[in-house]
Write a protein that holds these residues in place. Structure first.
Motif, PDB file in Angstrom:
ATOM      1  N   GLN A 126       0.873  -1.181   0.000  1.00 46.52           N
ATOM      2  CA  GLN A 126       0.000   0.000   0.000  1.00 46.52           C
ATOM      3  C   GLN A 126       0.901   1.219   0.000  1.00 46.52           C
ATOM      4  O   GLN A 126       2.113   1.098   0.020  1.00 46.52           O
ATOM      5  CB  GLN A 126      -0.935  -0.003   1.215  1.00 46.52           C
ATOM      6  CG  GLN A 126      -0.216   0.033   2.554  1.00 46.52           C
ATOM      7  CD  GLN A 126      -1.177  -0.136   3.714  1.00 46.52           C
ATOM      8  OE1 GLN A 126      -2.156  -0.853   3.615  1.00 46.52           O
ATOM      9  NE2 GLN A 126      -0.880   0.512   4.817  1.00 46.52           N
ATOM     10  N   ARG A 127       0.304   2.405  -0.012  1.00 43.01           N
ATOM     11  CA  ARG A 127       1.091   3.636  -0.113  1.00 43.01           C
ATOM     12  C   ARG A 127       1.996   3.789   1.112  1.00 43.01           C
ATOM     13  O   ARG A 127       1.558   3.758   2.244  1.00 43.01           O
ATOM     14  CB  ARG A 127       0.190   4.851  -0.241  1.00 43.01           C
ATOM     15  CG  ARG A 127       0.981   6.160  -0.404  1.00 43.01           C
ATOM     16  CD  ARG A 127       0.067   7.336  -0.614  1.00 43.01           C
ATOM     17  NE  ARG A 127      -0.628   7.228  -1.891  1.00 43.01           N
ATOM     18  CZ  ARG A 127      -0.173   7.725  -3.035  1.00 43.01           C
ATOM     19  NH1 ARG A 127       0.981   8.338  -3.074  1.00 43.01           N
ATOM     20  NH2 ARG A 127      -0.868   7.602  -4.140  1.00 43.01           N
ATOM     21  N   GLY A 128       3.289   3.957   0.846  1.00 45.20           N
ATOM     22  CA  GLY A 128       4.262   4.184   1.912  1.00 45.20           C
ATOM     23  C   GLY A 128       4.362   5.656   2.271  1.00 45.20           C
ATOM     24  O   GLY A 128       3.863   6.524   1.560  1.00 45.20           O
ATOM     25  N   SER A 129       5.016   5.908   3.388  1.00 35.77           N
ATOM     26  CA  SER A 129       5.181   7.270   3.847  1.00 35.77           C
ATOM     27  C   SER A 129       6.639   7.588   4.164  1.00 35.77           C
ATOM     28  O   SER A 129       7.089   8.706   4.002  1.00 35.77           O
ATOM     29  CB  SER A 129       4.319   7.492   5.095  1.00 35.77           C
ATOM     30  OG  SER A 129       4.565   8.736   5.662  1.00 35.77           O
ATOM     31  N   VAL A 130       7.379   6.589   4.625  1.00 40.75           N
ATOM     32  CA  VAL A 130       8.760   6.780   5.052  1.00 40.75           C
ATOM     33  C   VAL A 130       9.617   5.651   4.480  1.00 40.75           C
ATOM     34  O   VAL A 130       9.232   4.495   4.511  1.00 40.75           O
ATOM     35  CB  VAL A 130       8.876   6.761   6.592  1.00 40.75           C
ATOM     36  CG1 VAL A 130      10.319   6.854   7.052  1.00 40.75           C
ATOM     37  CG2 VAL A 130       8.062   7.874   7.217  1.00 40.75           C
ATOM     38  N   GLY A 131      10.806   6.010   3.985  1.00 37.60           N
ATOM     39  CA  GLY A 131      11.760   5.016   3.506  1.00 37.60           C
ATOM     40  C   GLY A 131      12.927   4.905   4.456  1.00 37.60           C
ATOM     41  O   GLY A 131      13.423   5.914   4.971  1.00 37.60           O
TER      42      GLY A 131
END
Length: 140
Positions: A126-131
């Motif tokens: 699903q959509r990530g926010s932090v790498g």
């Protein structure tokens, strides 16, 4: 007219401990000891810096792109010694901090060794926010 002469006091022997004789002591042994201690401390500090200071395979995150629902592109920097290859684990997390994707990548050394800047894609559920770069270590 009476005259009072200044005299040094006389103390009973052994009652007040050892008296100083008034001569100034030479600080040379103290200076030599301090110099030897300082050189020893610098030697230990240099040895620890050589062992732990410039660590190879130490990743540093540079950033990531605007993620999609299926991937996140992570950009990072890692120091790889000449002739070596790093194996780095990348992770993408969502807004709440849950892991939504992970990938292990191999990073070859640059000619002459040193830092390598890498841009890699991490597939996500699903959509990530932090790498994140979880770890980098020698490949193999």
């Amino acid at each position: 007219m009476s005259e009072t002469r200044a005299t040094t006091p006389v103390f009973p022997p052994g009652r007040y401990g050892r008296r100083r004789d008034g001569r100034r002591r030479r600080p040379l042994p103290l200076i030599v000891a301090a110099a030897v201690f300082a050189l020893g401390a610098l030697g230990v500090a240099w040895a620890y810096y050589q062992k732990f200071g410039q660590t190879d395979y130490n990743p540093e995150i540079i950033g990531w792109n605007e993620p999609t629902d299926a991937e996140m592109v992570i950009r990072f920097r890692v120091r790889v010694p000449e002739g070596g290859t790093a194996s780095c684990v990348l992770r993408a997390r969502d807004y709440l901090g849950y892991e939504v994707g992970t990938r292990t990548v191999a990073v070859p050394a640059a000619p002459g060794g040193g830092e390598v800047v890498v841009t890699e894609s991490v597939p996500t559920t699903q959509r990530g926010s932090v790498g994140d770069v979880m770890t980098c270590r020698p490949a193999g």
